[in-house]
Design a protein around this motif. Structure first.
Motif, PDB file in Angstrom:
ATOM      1  N   SER A 155       0.823  -1.203   0.000  1.00 23.69           N
ATOM      2  CA  SER A 155       0.000   0.000   0.000  1.00 23.69           C
ATOM      3  C   SER A 155       0.861   1.257   0.000  1.00 23.69           C
ATOM      4  N   SER A 209       2.558   1.949  -3.298  1.00 30.64           N
ATOM      5  CA  SER A 209       1.655   2.468  -4.330  1.00 30.64           C
ATOM      6  C   SER A 209       1.601   3.989  -4.314  1.00 30.64           C
ATOM      7  N   GLU A 210       2.059   4.591  -3.206  1.00 31.67           N
ATOM      8  CA  GLU A 210       2.069   6.048  -3.080  1.00 31.67           C
ATOM      9  C   GLU A 210       3.490   6.608  -3.124  1.00 31.67           C
ATOM     10  N   GLU A 213       6.979   8.149  -4.208  1.00 26.97           N
ATOM     11  CA  GLU A 213       7.494   9.078  -5.209  1.00 26.97           C
ATOM     12  C   GLU A 213       8.979   9.282  -4.967  1.00 26.97           C
ATOM     13  N   LYS A 240       3.943   6.035   6.006  1.00 26.00           N
ATOM     14  CA  LYS A 240       2.880   5.444   5.194  1.00 26.00           C
ATOM     15  C   LYS A 240       2.701   3.962   5.503  1.00 26.00           C
TER      16      LYS A 240
END
Length: 344
Positions: free
Chosen positions: A138, A141-142, A144, A155
């Motif tokens: 998860s 997936s975020e 950067e 996260k």
């Protein structure tokens, strides 16, 4: 487990939980052939009533716990008091010597019992593993490029709690040259292109731990980093293939270590191959060069080889496994095929 004239005195938090389901930090257990007692301060009474259904609750009030131990022991005909030699500090040992019982070291009696997991324990470990690996996916997936190690770690932690984790056991997020730190904690360092990123994470679900490590490439990485990644992956697969009933943990560690040495990186594999996992994040059996255990059905353990090149970077891959009748079951299942991430 106990002789007729023996009583087991338990103070280690994890062992108290194992026998009684008690999660409080205080109190003592006293277990005999006939009965089970929990000795606690009054503030824990309601908690003990809810969690320790099979135990008689003794509230430590007006008398010391030693006086209660003496009274219970004499009523039960106890002659020997078995204690946890790795948990009892010397000051407590001196107090226990005042009791009219012979003191007997447990010699890891409890830990040896804990090493074989019951069916419900296995299910809880599986759930804990599923939470941990889902939290990693998860968070990725975020991801950067330029995100800090701390930001990515936050996260992962947030995701794990949302997925049902009771708490975080540990969280390692290291990138680039910091990848040489097997126990490195996340910092404000930015995760940049061309680096390796290692995530080692474990959470706790209903008292049971998980542990998984994955290493990723951030964009394109150089050939040496890809080489050590593939060596670690193959070394881990070799170790996993040896996990079965009757296998010697020392032999598994040796074979994996020899494989990495044969590839020219032996001096850069700087820790043990793995460890048991359950109520504790690190428990018996341990897989390293100095300890020796025979694997049995129902054991849960990790396999986690690594290579750490100073000033360059590091790779570690780790999975949690269950020893079954003929081989092992993988409890962590995120793909180990090398993956380059940029924006996932």
């Amino acid at each position: 487990m106990l002789k007729k004239n023996q009583g087991l005195f338990v103070i280690k938090k994890e062992n108290k939980f194992y026998f009684s389901n008690f999660t409080g930090s205080g109190g003592y257990l006293f277990i005999t052939k006939k009965n089970k007692y929990i000795l606690i301060d009054e503030k824990y009474e309601k908690q003990a009533q809810e969690q320790c259904k099979e135990f008689s609750i003794i509230i430590l009030k007006h008398k010391s716990f030693l006086q209660y131990l003496r009274e219970i022991g004499e009523k039960e005909g106890i002659e020997e008091l078995v204690f946890e030699e790795n948990a009892v500090v010397f000051s407590l040992y001196k107090e226990l010597k005042k009791l009219p019982f012979k003191l007997v070291e447990s010699e890891n009696l409890i830990e040896s019992q804990r090493v074989i997991k019951k069916k419900f324990e296995i299910e809880l470990i599986k759930k804990s593993c599923n939470i941990a690996q889902s939290a990693i996916l998860s968070a990725l997936s975020e991801f950067e490029v330029g995100m800090t190690e701390k930001e990515l770690a936050a996260k992962i932690e947030d995701s794990s709690k949302r997925l049902g984790a009771d708490k975080i056991d540990f969280l390692i997020v290291v990138s680039g040259k910091r990848g040489v730190l097997p126990h490195g904690r996340p910092t404000d360092k930015k995760i940049e292109l061309g680096e390796l990123l290692t995530i080692d994470f474990g959470c706790v679900y209903k008292g049971y731990h998980s542990d998984i490590t994955r290493t990723y490439g951030v964009g394109d990485i150089n050939s040496q980093l890809k080489e050590i990644y593939n060596i670690v992956k193959e070394a881990q697969n070799l170790g996993i293939s040896m996990v079965k009933p009757g296998a010697n943990t020392k032999d598994i560690d040796r074979v994996v270590r020899e494989y990495i040495s044969g590839k020219g990186y032996g001096e850069y594999f700087i820790h043990g191959l793995g460890h048991g996992i359950g109520i504790e994040g690190h428990e018996k059996p341990f897989l390293n060069w100095k300890e020796e255990s025979i694997l049995k059905v129902g054991m849960t353990l990790t396999i986690e080889p690594g290579i750490y090149l100073p000033e360059i970077g590091g790779v570690r891959i780790e999975d949690t496994l269950l020893v079954e009748e003929t081989e092992c079951e993988m409890l962590t299942t995120i793909s180990k095929e090398f993956k380059e991430i940029k924006l996932c």
